[in-house]
Design a protein around this motif. Structure first.
Motif, short mmCIF file in Angstrom:
data_model
loop_
_atom_site.label_atom_id
_atom_site.label_comp_id
_atom_site.label_asym_id
_atom_site.label_seq_id
_atom_site.Cartn_x
_atom_site.Cartn_y
_atom_site.Cartn_z
N LEU A 239 64.67 59.28 5.81
CA LEU A 239 64.66 59.58 4.38
C LEU A 239 63.32 60.17 3.97
O LEU A 239 63.26 61.15 3.20
N LEU A 240 62.23 59.61 4.48
CA LEU A 240 60.90 60.10 4.12
C LEU A 240 60.64 61.48 4.72
O LEU A 240 60.01 62.33 4.09
N GLU A 241 61.11 61.70 5.93
CA GLU A 241 60.93 63.02 6.55
C GLU A 241 61.65 64.09 5.74
O GLU A 241 61.14 65.21 5.59
N LYS A 242 62.82 63.76 5.19
CA LYS A 242 63.54 64.72 4.35
C LYS A 242 62.80 64.97 3.04
O LYS A 242 62.99 66.03 2.41
N GLU A 243 61.97 64.03 2.63
CA GLU A 243 61.15 64.22 1.44
C GLU A 243 59.92 65.08 1.72
O GLU A 243 59.23 65.50 0.80
N GLY A 244 59.63 65.32 3.00
CA GLY A 244 58.47 66.13 3.35
C GLY A 244 57.33 65.35 3.98
O GLY A 244 56.25 65.91 4.23
N PHE A 245 57.53 64.07 4.27
CA PHE A 245 56.49 63.26 4.91
C PHE A 245 56.37 63.63 6.38
O PHE A 245 57.37 63.88 7.06
N THR A 246 55.13 63.67 6.88
CA THR A 246 54.87 64.00 8.28
C THR A 246 53.91 62.98 8.88
O THR A 246 53.15 62.32 8.18
N HIS A 247 53.93 62.90 10.21
CA HIS A 247 53.05 61.99 10.94
C HIS A 247 51.89 62.79 11.51
O HIS A 247 52.10 63.78 12.22
N ARG A 248 50.66 62.37 11.19
CA ARG A 248 49.47 63.09 11.63
C ARG A 248 48.60 62.24 12.56
O ARG A 248 47.39 62.41 12.60
N GLY A 249 49.25 61.37 13.31
CA GLY A 249 48.54 60.65 14.36
C GLY A 249 48.05 59.26 14.00
O GLY A 249 47.48 58.57 14.85
N TYR A 250 48.27 58.81 12.76
CA TYR A 250 47.83 57.48 12.36
C TYR A 250 48.91 56.45 12.68
O TYR A 250 50.09 56.66 12.37
N VAL A 251 48.50 55.33 13.30
CA VAL A 251 49.45 54.29 13.68
C VAL A 251 48.90 52.92 13.30
O VAL A 251 47.69 52.72 13.13
N ASP A 252 49.82 51.97 13.19
CA ASP A 252 49.46 50.60 12.84
C ASP A 252 48.66 49.94 13.97
O ASP A 252 48.86 50.24 15.15
N LEU A 253 47.77 49.04 13.58
CA LEU A 253 46.91 48.39 14.57
C LEU A 253 47.67 47.48 15.52
O LEU A 253 47.30 47.37 16.70
N PHE A 254 48.73 46.83 15.06
CA PHE A 254 49.35 45.78 15.85
C PHE A 254 50.66 46.20 16.52
O PHE A 254 50.97 45.73 17.60
N ASP A 255 51.45 47.06 15.86
CA ASP A 255 52.70 47.48 16.50
C ASP A 255 52.75 48.97 16.80
O ASP A 255 53.72 49.45 17.38
N ALA A 256 51.70 49.70 16.42
CA ALA A 256 51.56 51.14 16.71
C ALA A 256 52.65 51.99 16.05
O ALA A 256 52.87 53.13 16.44
N GLY A 257 53.31 51.44 15.03
CA GLY A 257 54.27 52.24 14.28
C GLY A 257 53.56 53.34 13.51
O GLY A 257 52.41 53.17 13.10
N PRO A 258 54.21 54.48 13.29
CA PRO A 258 53.55 55.62 12.65
C PRO A 258 53.38 55.42 11.15
O PRO A 258 54.21 54.80 10.48
N THR A 259 52.29 55.96 10.62
CA THR A 259 52.12 56.10 9.18
C THR A 259 52.33 57.57 8.84
O THR A 259 51.74 58.44 9.48
#
Length: 347
Positions: A239-259
């Motif tokens: 849903l967020l990707e369809k809104e135009g959100f992109t991943h630029r290499g930032y990830v969570d400290l504990f589970d490494a999920g993308p921001t």
């Protein structure tokens, strides 16, 4: 009718149930009664405040079935993260090692601890209870935040982010966590997850590695999940990707999920939602050509719903709705509302 509105104190039991159902890793809704009560009170204060620029405000919405009074889900916005409590990420980047003598070039990936998103607006706490994950419910629960932001841009930062839950095993433990636990943290994931959820992040600065981490030196299981999302979170990410959100290499400290991130003005639902005057029809069987998300233009009394019992009257440049929709939104003839076409592929 399904109605989205600001949370209130009477919704505490429902929010506790949602926090229970969301499980480990959903740090924005911790299983802590005092923290949940505080989130509700803080949200009520934020909606009531006269805001000129983003700060410590947090806005929490609930989706309610107006016929039964049941709360189906929740969604939220943090106006500006990291102003009081540090907001940490790993940033995954490439460092090139070069030897002119050996004519060798060796690019390697590294993870670097950072606070780059400090001051950004965060969309968060999106959770729709499983029995209600049908139709447009989840889509509108996500999009309604952007309609509110489009109407109240002064309350939010130019950059909007969303943290996506990372992969976890059958016990809810992220594979990425194991190497951190073994090398830096002497605690179980459940405790670290709880401390993050209640805002006690000092242990991160105390125990987290301070230097760039070479990805190639991590266990294979940890390397493989960097930037990957939990299977339950994939619909929210899409849903967020369809809104135009992109991943630029930032990830969570504990589970490494993308921001993921997007500029507020470039978010699709911000760009394509429009303000218009409402006209109330006497025809309660009114059916329009599209499913529209509609919200009033209030803050503390914000209300939103979606329906096809409405249509755009191009001649009068009004949005024609049934009296039931008008009552749900607390609007009268001539009041301004904001609408968004929810049909797939809508331009």
């Amino acid at each position: 009718m399904l109605l989205i509105r600001p949370i209130k104190a009477a919704d505490y039991s429902a929010l506790l149930q949602i926090a229970t159902e969301s499980g480990a890793g959903f740090t924005s809704l911790p299983m802590d009664e005092q923290k949940l009560s505080h989130k509700i009170a803080h949200s009520e204060q934020s909606f009531a405040a006269d805001i000129k620029s983003p700060g410590e405000q947090g806005y929490l919405f609930v989706m309610e079935d107006t016929q039964t009074g049941e709360i189906l889900g929740t969604t939220g916005i943090e106006a500006a993260v990291g102003l009081n409590n540090p907001f940490y990420h790993f940033h995954k980047s490439t460092v090139v090692h070069h030897s002119a003598e050996l004519k060798a070039v060796n690019p390697v990936e590294v993870l670097t601890l950072c606070n780059d998103y400090t001051g950004s607006t965060e969309v968060c706490s999106l959770f729709l209870r499983e029995p209600f994950r049908v139709g447009l419910n989840g889509r509108f629960l996500s999009k309604v935040r952007f309609m509110f932001m489009a109407e109240q841009p002064q309350r939010f930062a130019k950059l909007v982010i969303a943290e996506m839950r990372g992969e976890a095993d059958e016990n809810g433990i992220p594979p990425f966590w194991h190497w951190l636990q073994n090398n830096f943290f002497n605690m179980e994931f459940s405790k670290a997850d709880y401390l993050i959820g209640v805002g006690k992040k000092g242990f991160i600065a105390d125990l987290m590695p301070r230097y760039p981490i070479y990805v190639g030196l991590l266990p294979v299981e940890a390397q493989q999940v960097i930037g990957k999302v939990h299977h339950n979170t994939m619909p929210a990410l899409k849903l967020l990707e369809k809104e135009g959100f992109t991943h630029r290499g930032y990830v969570d400290l504990f589970d490494a999920g993308p921001t993921v991130e997007a500029q507020l003005k470039q978010i699709k639902s911000v760009r394509l939602s429009h303000k218009i005057k409402v006209q109330i029809s006497t025809d309660e069987q009114l059916t329009g050509p599209s499913q529209l998300g509609i919200c009033n233009c209030e803050t503390e009394q914000f209300r939103a719903t979606f329906s096809d019992n409405c249509y755009l009257d191009k001649a009068s440049h009004t949005l024609v709705v049934t009296s039931a929709i008008a009552d749900a939104l607390n609007v009268q003839n001539g009041d301004n509302v904001r609408y968004l076409n929810l049909d797939k592929g809508a331009k």
